[in-house]
Design a protein around this motif. Structure first.
Motif, PDB file in Angstrom:
ATOM      1  N   GLY A 153       0.821  -1.201   0.000  1.00  0.00           N
ATOM      2  CA  GLY A 153       0.000   0.000   0.000  1.00  0.00           C
ATOM      3  C   GLY A 153       0.859   1.256   0.000  1.00  0.00           C
ATOM      4  N   ASP A 200      -3.368   2.383  -0.726  1.00  0.00           N
ATOM      5  CA  ASP A 200      -4.277   2.410  -1.866  1.00  0.00           C
ATOM      6  C   ASP A 200      -5.408   3.386  -1.576  1.00  0.00           C
ATOM      7  N   ALA A 237      -9.036   4.498  -1.080  1.00  0.00           N
ATOM      8  CA  ALA A 237     -10.246   3.803  -0.627  1.00  0.00           C
ATOM      9  C   ALA A 237     -11.384   4.170  -1.571  1.00  0.00           C
ATOM     10  N   ARG A 246     -15.271   3.557  -3.256  1.00  0.00           N
ATOM     11  CA  ARG A 246     -16.630   3.141  -2.893  1.00  0.00           C
ATOM     12  C   ARG A 246     -17.325   2.645  -4.152  1.00  0.00           C
ATOM     13  N   ASN A 281      -5.967   5.194 -10.779  1.00  0.00           N
ATOM     14  CA  ASN A 281      -6.016   4.653  -9.413  1.00  0.00           C
ATOM     15  C   ASN A 281      -4.612   4.248  -8.964  1.00  0.00           C
ATOM     16  N   THR A 295     -14.675   8.173  -4.974  1.00  0.00           N
ATOM     17  CA  THR A 295     -13.544   8.531  -4.101  1.00  0.00           C
ATOM     18  C   THR A 295     -13.954   9.223  -2.815  1.00  0.00           C
ATOM     19  N   TYR A 346       0.285  10.131  -0.535  1.00  0.00           N
ATOM     20  CA  TYR A 346      -0.857   9.684   0.275  1.00  0.00           C
ATOM     21  C   TYR A 346      -0.771  10.139   1.729  1.00  0.00           C
ATOM     22  N   GLN A 359      -3.365  12.355   3.211  1.00  0.00           N
ATOM     23  CA  GLN A 359      -4.695  11.786   3.462  1.00  0.00           C
ATOM     24  C   GLN A 359      -4.793  11.274   4.895  1.00  0.00           C
ATOM     25  N   GLU A 390      -7.091  13.158   7.698  1.00  0.00           N
ATOM     26  CA  GLU A 390      -8.125  12.278   8.232  1.00  0.00           C
ATOM     27  C   GLU A 390      -8.017  12.173   9.754  1.00  0.00           C
ATOM     28  N   GLY A 420      -9.518  11.905  -2.883  1.00  0.00           N
ATOM     29  CA  GLY A 420     -10.235  11.536  -1.671  1.00  0.00           C
ATOM     30  C   GLY A 420     -10.113  12.569  -0.574  1.00  0.00           C
TER      31      GLY A 420
END
Length: 796
Positions: A79, A81, A83, A85, A210, A257, A438, A441, A445, A470
């Motif tokens: 990873g 990756d 996420a 939906r 992606n 996303t 990443y 993120q 978060e 995202g």
């Protein structure tokens, strides 16, 4: 990354291989797998000593088709990756038609002819949107052994590319090389704080790659008729997302996303900062707050920038006792004045901070392969990086923020998060190259979750600088370090519009610019722009951004446009709800609202604020502004003047004005209060009905107020000269202001249900509480004259 040397040759040291045909196709439960040799196979010997690509095609949701190309599949999957939906009950349908296989996902289909030269054709509405044709699917290996997977998608004639994050280069990306790689490069370079591997075009589709690491784009810049994207990996996955409108593309992309959270209502008010390296203490803060109150400028949020902590110790989350000896008392006194509090933080721990030894001991800092903590002196002396892949480190960091929230802090400015090293080892074994982009993120978060827990759902808001795909889930984002001149103001707007076309619903910028000190002219024009943005913050680097430091007119402009924004809260918060519901940004590039008007496709010095308000900031010291008006009769919100489109206009505006136009046929709700962003928006609301055409009807949803999920719904329609408004759920009195008509003649109707006299345009009609319907008959006498009415700095 460019691989070719012109049309015919490869660059020195590059060997490239491309899918040439389909050797075999397999269909399994809505998934199509193609095996593609990189040469035409005419005898069995051609199957030897040659690569075979595996190309998997499927659909995670209606209107979305995924393609994953793999060369060697044996690499370990590390990873992080994104996420995603997906729609759990959605399955694509694969239909064979002779040698042609078609994978369908709603109106979007992927067609491949297994007996023809290689081409993946994406089709919707009976036309080909784009294709990965010859050289469209493959890989390249350089002399040093580096392996790149690549894809090329065709560009049609006149097709324009947008998005790819918050980019300050030209708004239309055709002809550019873009690397998706987080960098702290300011707003005046090709680097970006917010890199998003998603683009859309004016041809009805978007593409999301992606891959959280570096994605290199050549947008009509290597092959002039194609968009190429490549990753340093053995596989490449992308999704083609059909609209056909840009709004529908964003809706499907953000469904995949993540949609933006809805920021709290108070965050839409005016934010004032200490600025960065300026000298400040509690008396400075109080002087600023008193100064705003004395000048009748409503203030919503006060922000403490970096030096609320001691120098050399960022972040230790401890107030500098020499400057702020009583932080709890100070925060309480500020909050007693109705202010919210914002604090600057970053994800780094300086070596001088006591937290450094603690975090090192617990294993909470990012390490090198030999076990040493990764450190450098850029920004903070000996600083290290919190390892957010370690759940214990995330909780440790979150605890520090919870303590500040308990003191009374309402939100955090999450600065930095871009300069993330790749020569390190992460706690969870993540690939350092993928983690570079990443990291932000995980950082944002973590902070957002703290605020959700501490303040309750719907109250969390950040002021974040870095982001990736995202990241729109954790608003708000601001534009970063810009200079203080008109050019920087324009580049900031370009970045914000690009970010909006990358799925981000809320965006802000430093009013007046960050580096340097703006002239009074720049400051006043930036105030107008900033207060007609999603979120509004006065902030600088080495100088304050209080308006009285510029001139008396700057005070008036700040006061009037702050109060105008508060009056617009019923309208703005509905636009905010649209961002949370469907991914449509509050600040919208003109192409988003007018995709069928080619003149709007390249506009980057104006925008739509919500559905119905056109904003054209002034970027010149003399007040001259050129802007484009789409078709119809538009109305200046500040003067009532009618403006007819389509066409370009050149106007001159004083500092109390700028082009601020209501869309033809729009009904814009104005709140009854201008003292702050939080009030009962639907109580006493005024509906401004602009040039509603005969036979036209509009439904206006007005959120009742902060914290309420209810809304008042007004249905406005015009039949001939009769305008009728029906109300449902209005908690109190409401008003109607009729502005503008179409070219159709008006009759001399003698009566109205609202009064014994006919209603002239521009007349404000008041409805008492409980009124469900109002009908007005327009009269000929006022036709044309209303355009000369003026109702003060922001109407009545």
């Amino acid at each position: 990354m460019k691989f070719t040397d012109g049309y015919w040759l490869m660059r020195e040291g590059v060997q490239a291989s491309y899918a040439a045909e389909v050797a075999e196709a397999r269909v399994d439960d809505g998934r199509l797998t193609l095996y593609a040799p990189v040469r035409r196979v005419t005898d069995r010997g051609h199957t030897l000593n040659s690569p075979l690509l595996t190309v998997e095609c499927w659909s995670p949701a209606e209107g979305v088709i995924g393609v994953r190309t793999t060369h060697h599949a044996g690499a370990a999957e590390r990873g992080p990756d994104f996420a995603l939906r997906t729609e759990p009950d959605h399955t694509a349908e694969v239909t064979p038609r002779g040698s042609v296989l078609e994978l369908s996902a709603g109106e979007l289909s992927l067609r491949v002819d297994t007996e023809a030269p290689w081409s993946l054709d994406f089709i919707a509405e009976g036309r080909t949107l784009t294709s990965a044709s010859a050289r469209g699917t493959g890989f390249a290996v350089t002399d040093d052994g580096t392996h790149h997977c690549l894809a090329q998608l065709d560009l049609g004639v006149g097709e324009l590319v947008y998005g790819l994050g918050e980019r300050f280069t030209p708004f239309v990306k055709n002809g550019q090389t873009v690397d998706i790689w987080q960098a702290d490069g300011g707003t005046a370079s090709e680097q970006a704080y917010k890199n998003v591997p998603f683009h859309l075009t004016n041809r009805g589709y978007g593409v999301f790659v992606n891959h959280p690491g570096k994605v290199s784009y050549e947008i009509g810049s290597e092959a002039v008729g194609r968009v190429q994207f490549s990753v340093e990996d053995q596989s490449l996955e992308y999704f083609v997302i059909h609209g056909p409108t840009p709004k529908e593309i964003l809706a499907r992309y953000t469904a995949l996303t993540g949609r933006p959270a809805l920021p709290p209502a108070w965050s839409f008010g005016l934010w004032l900062s200490t600025s960065f390296t300026t000298s400040y203490d509690e008396e400075t803060v109080n002087r600023f707050v008193r100064g705003m109150a004395e000048r009748d400028i409503p203030l919503g949020v006060f922000h403490f920038d970096c030096f609320w902590m001691r120098e050399y110790q960022w972040c230790d989350f401890t107030w500098d006792p020499d400057v702020f000896p009583d932080p709890e008392g100070m925060l309480r006194r500020l909050k007693d004045q109705g202010l919210r509090i914002s604090l600057w933080i970053n994800p780094y721990i300086a070596q001088k901070s006591a937290l450094f030894a603690e975090a090192k001991r617990q294993g909470y800092l990012v390490r090198r392969a030999n076990g040493d903590v990764w450190q450098w002196d850029l920004w903070q002396a000996g600083m290290a990086l919190v390892d957010f892949t370690n759940p214990a480190a995330r909780e440790w960091y979150a605890d520090k923020l919870r303590a500040l929230a308990a003191q009374g802090v309402d939100c955090f400015k999450t600065d930095f998060g871009e300069r993330i090293p790749t020569d390190v080892v992460w706690h969870d074994g993540s690939d350092p190259e993928r983690m570079h982009n990443y990291y932000t993120q995980l950082y944002n978060e973590t902070v957002f979750e703290v605020l959700n827990q501490a303040r309750g759902a719907g109250e969390a808001v950040l002021f974040a600088r870095s982001a990736t795909a995202g990241g729109q889930q954790f608003p708000v984002h601001w534009g970063g370090d810009c200079e203080s001149h008109f050019g920087a103001m324009a580049e900031s707007l370009r970045g914000g519009l690009s970010l909006g076309l990358s799925g981000f619903g809320f965006w802000s910028h430093d009013i007046g610019g960050f580096e340097g000190t703006p002239t009074p002219e720049v400051f006043k024009r930036w105030v107008q722009f900033g207060l007609l943005s999603s979120h509004s913050r006065l902030h600088g680097s080495k100088s304050y951004r209080v308006p009285w430091d510029y001139d008396d007119e700057a005070v008036a402009v700040t006061r009037d446009f702050t109060r105008l924004k508060h009056r617009l809260m019923p309208y703005l918060f509905r636009a905010a709800e649209q961002a949370a519901e469907a991914g449509t940004p509050v600040m919208r590039a003109m192409v988003l609202e007018f995709p069928d008007d080619p003149a709007c496709h390249t506009l980057d010095r104006q925008y739509m604020l919500g559905d119905d308000v056109l904003v054209a900031p002034v970027f010149s010291p003399d007040g001259t502004v050129d802007y484009y008006v789409p078709d119809g009769t538009w109305t200046h919100l500040l003067s009532g003047e009618e403006v007819r489109g389509p066409g370009w206009r050149r106007e001159h505006h004083g500092f109390d004005s700028l082009p601020l136009l209501a869309r033809p046929g729009s009904v814009i709700p104005f709140g009854a209060s201008d003292d702050g962003a939080e009030y009962v928006w639907a109580d006493g609301v005024t509906l401004r009905v602009h040039a509603l055409a005969d036979g036209g009807s509009v439904v206006t949803r007005v959120p009742v107020g902060p914290g309420s999920g209810d809304a008042a719904v007004f249905r406005t329609r015009r039949e001939g000269d009769v305008v009728t408004v029906e109300a449902e759920g209005a908690p109190g009195p409401w008003k109607v202001l009729l502005v503008g008509v179409t070219e159709s003649d008006l009759t001399d109707s003698p009566e109205s249900s609202l009064s014994a006299q006919p209603v002239e345009l521009g007349t404000l009609l008041s409805m008492p509480t409980g009124t469900r319907q109002a009908t007005a008959v327009l009269t000929r006498s006022s036709y044309g004259s209303h355009t000369r009415r003026s109702h003060g700095p922001y109407g009545r």
